[in-house]
Enzyme design. Sequence first.
Site: not given
Lengths: 435, 435
Positions: B13-14, B325, B314, B11, B175
């Site tokens: 991601g962050f 994040a 996550d 992964g 949002e």
Amino acid sequence: MTARQRVVIIGGGFAGLRAARGLRRAPADVVLVDRANHHLFRPLLYQVATGLLPAGDIAPPLRRILAEQRNTRVLLGEATAVNPHAQTVTVTAADGTAQRLGYDHLVLAAGATDNYFGHDQWAAVAAGMKTLRQAVELRDRLLHAFETAAASRDEQARRRWLTFAIVGGGPTGVELAGQLAALARRTLRGQFHDLDPAHLRIVLTEHGDAVLAPFPDPLRRHAHRRLRDLGVDVRLGYSAADIDEHGITLQSAHGGDPQRLATPTVIWAAGVTPVPLTAQLAEDAGASRDHKGRIKVRPDCTVPGHPEIFAIGDLANVHDLPGIAEPALQQGRYVAKVISHRLGRGPHPGLFRYLDLGTMATISPFDAVADVRGLHLHGPLGKAAWAGVHLAFLTGWPNRLGVLANWAWTLGSGRRQQQLILDTRTVRPAAARPA
Amino acid sequence: MTARQRVVIIGGGFAGLRAARGLRRAPADVVLVDRANHHLFRPLLYQVATGLLPAGDIAPPLRRILAEQRNTRVLLGEATAVNPHAQTVTVTAADGTAQRLGYDHLVLAAGATDNYFGHDQWAAVAAGMKTLRQAVELRDRLLHAFETAAASRDEQARRRWLTFAIVGGGPTGVELAGQLAALARRTLRGQFHDLDPAHLRIVLTEHGDAVLAPFPDPLRRHAHRRLRDLGVDVRLGYSAADIDEHGITLQSAHGGDPQRLATPTVIWAAGVTPVPLTAQLAEDAGASRDHKGRIKVRPDCTVPGHPEIFAIGDLANVHDLPGIAEPALQQGRYVAKVISHRLGRGPHPGLFRYLDLGTMATISPFDAVADVRGLHLHGPLGKAAWAGVHLAFLTGWPNRLGVLANWAWTLGSGRRQQQLILDTRTVRPAAARPA
């Protein structure tokens, strides 16, 4: 009070959009029909396909361009049929619903699509380069090829994934080959330490005896030399005998055994043919077509026997002009004047006359060839002329600034702001995907 | 000389990317595996879905970020299986070929996917908002809905196409609702003269009793009021009872008859669940999971009984932190320190402790709510804080400048540089497409 006449324009490319804008003050209801919601600045499409530009920079929305033009309506859908006797156009939306529009004046400017010369099955294997979606899919495939090569432990597989075959040595093929070399050598080399640059192979095949056929001979030779310097393997006198998901078979015009090139990435830039609607309309209107399938129009761009139907751009033959932006723009402007005159505005412009402003093609970051009314430019000077003309013809300042910023950034850093694989489902040719 | 140890990170991601960067000086071979070739800055994904930002601005390539990090290799593919006993990861590439990687240390940071709470058939109808591809498809669907409404002569159909249902009132849903209102009212209104603005309907449903549940109550109420001012129809206490290609059926938590909303455009922002690999690994490693499906890790982010396996982001539960994040970034940095220590570099960082820097959500061009360590901001001040933090956390100056330029342009002109429909095949929900 008589009802206002209706002008239907099919196609929002260079020809159709220019016609619509030329009618902005005409006392008529104008409807512009297009399958896409944007005008596409196709001369820079290969820069989207190689991650240099974001799609939006070369695809301004038709509605935004025409937002202030109150006599004009934009209709998203495909013109699937024209009835020249009833004077109607059938427009089918993406959700399958169809509607029929009556017209008093029709401008057919729906353009062309890839021509596989009778081998339509190649469309599922060889990537086309006509629409924005195709460009984004090609970007996915190009970047994925490097990733797959890097992940593979089999040297033969690595060589296959690093082989790219481009069919067609016209401006589209040449510009893509040059840009692909820059993508590999300037952008990706520093990111793929595990790949051997010597395995990279970009093969450009052209069935004629020179690349950039429409250009004068010295510029053709210059382009050929520069492509070779960039490491592009240029093969003249070869055409595709077969293409499948594993590679392409090339046949030389001079005889000899066919040659096989093993690669999952074949790009089709060999030619275009008018959209299918062209043949339907020509038949129903009793018009004849040339050997490229284009409607032979009269010198005022109307379809013979149908003064209310104009055919312009890539699907029409007037003076046998090439399928590039400038003739399309001039034809669009011309028919807007003819229609305006018929509506009682302005003089008749006479017969259509093409003013040849020249032609250009880019090869590398610092080299382009340009033939401007007999003046031959190449190298950095050609590139500067190319850049200036392309920026000038882009629609709108945000697009010009965006493109200029991306050019400067990539030129300076070698990086590409859109180096991304959007959809891993389309990274293989359609024919090779699991059902 | 002993062989270097290998760290596999699943992964980019962050959490995973931060772990990889934290290992840049570690004496180990690091392999980062991801299905995408880019890191995704998901907090701005809704701005891609509404045509404000080009995809590349929030998706820097993993290889570019890690290009100078010589101990690290990027591998494009999906981690389809982990064998905690043999200490191997199976990685399957897009072309179907699989390879097995041995590891000494494993960092599982593969993130989450949309959670349809047992109604997986809704995935084919309701647009998800997790990947770049989904965002671009959603952009196509949103813009196409306006076009179809404009093309229709049936007022009921126009109303249906101008109805948008967003399920889930967390930050993602809020949002997106605010941005969709801005798209309709600021960008598109002047381009769609043929549409009645009164027909526009944006419905935001939330099964709980407030939007933005993780925020303090005054900020929730502020956000709710502002959404109402923007014309968003906020429905609290409702959840989806059924979704199909024609609309959504809502059921109130307080009883009463179900309500039907006719719309082809339903957007799913109701929740996420760890990727399927999580359950497989937990079972094989004998680890237990919480009610959200996350692996319950030890206070040092390792999987119980497997000190060589870290689970972060996550898909992991340490101190029950939210799936945003900042916890992921801090966990990524933490595990890099633990692994470095084990490799003989640097001190052990102790147990993982989360430093809560606050949370933010934007509502409109001049309004955002922010809770920064007890300091509550909203309005233009909240928006300024929001913008500053998001720009700071973006990767790289080109992305920062690109995003800033697009924000300024859209704020000033109302226009959106990426207002384009890329693919007309995906403008309808998958379930409603012809086979």
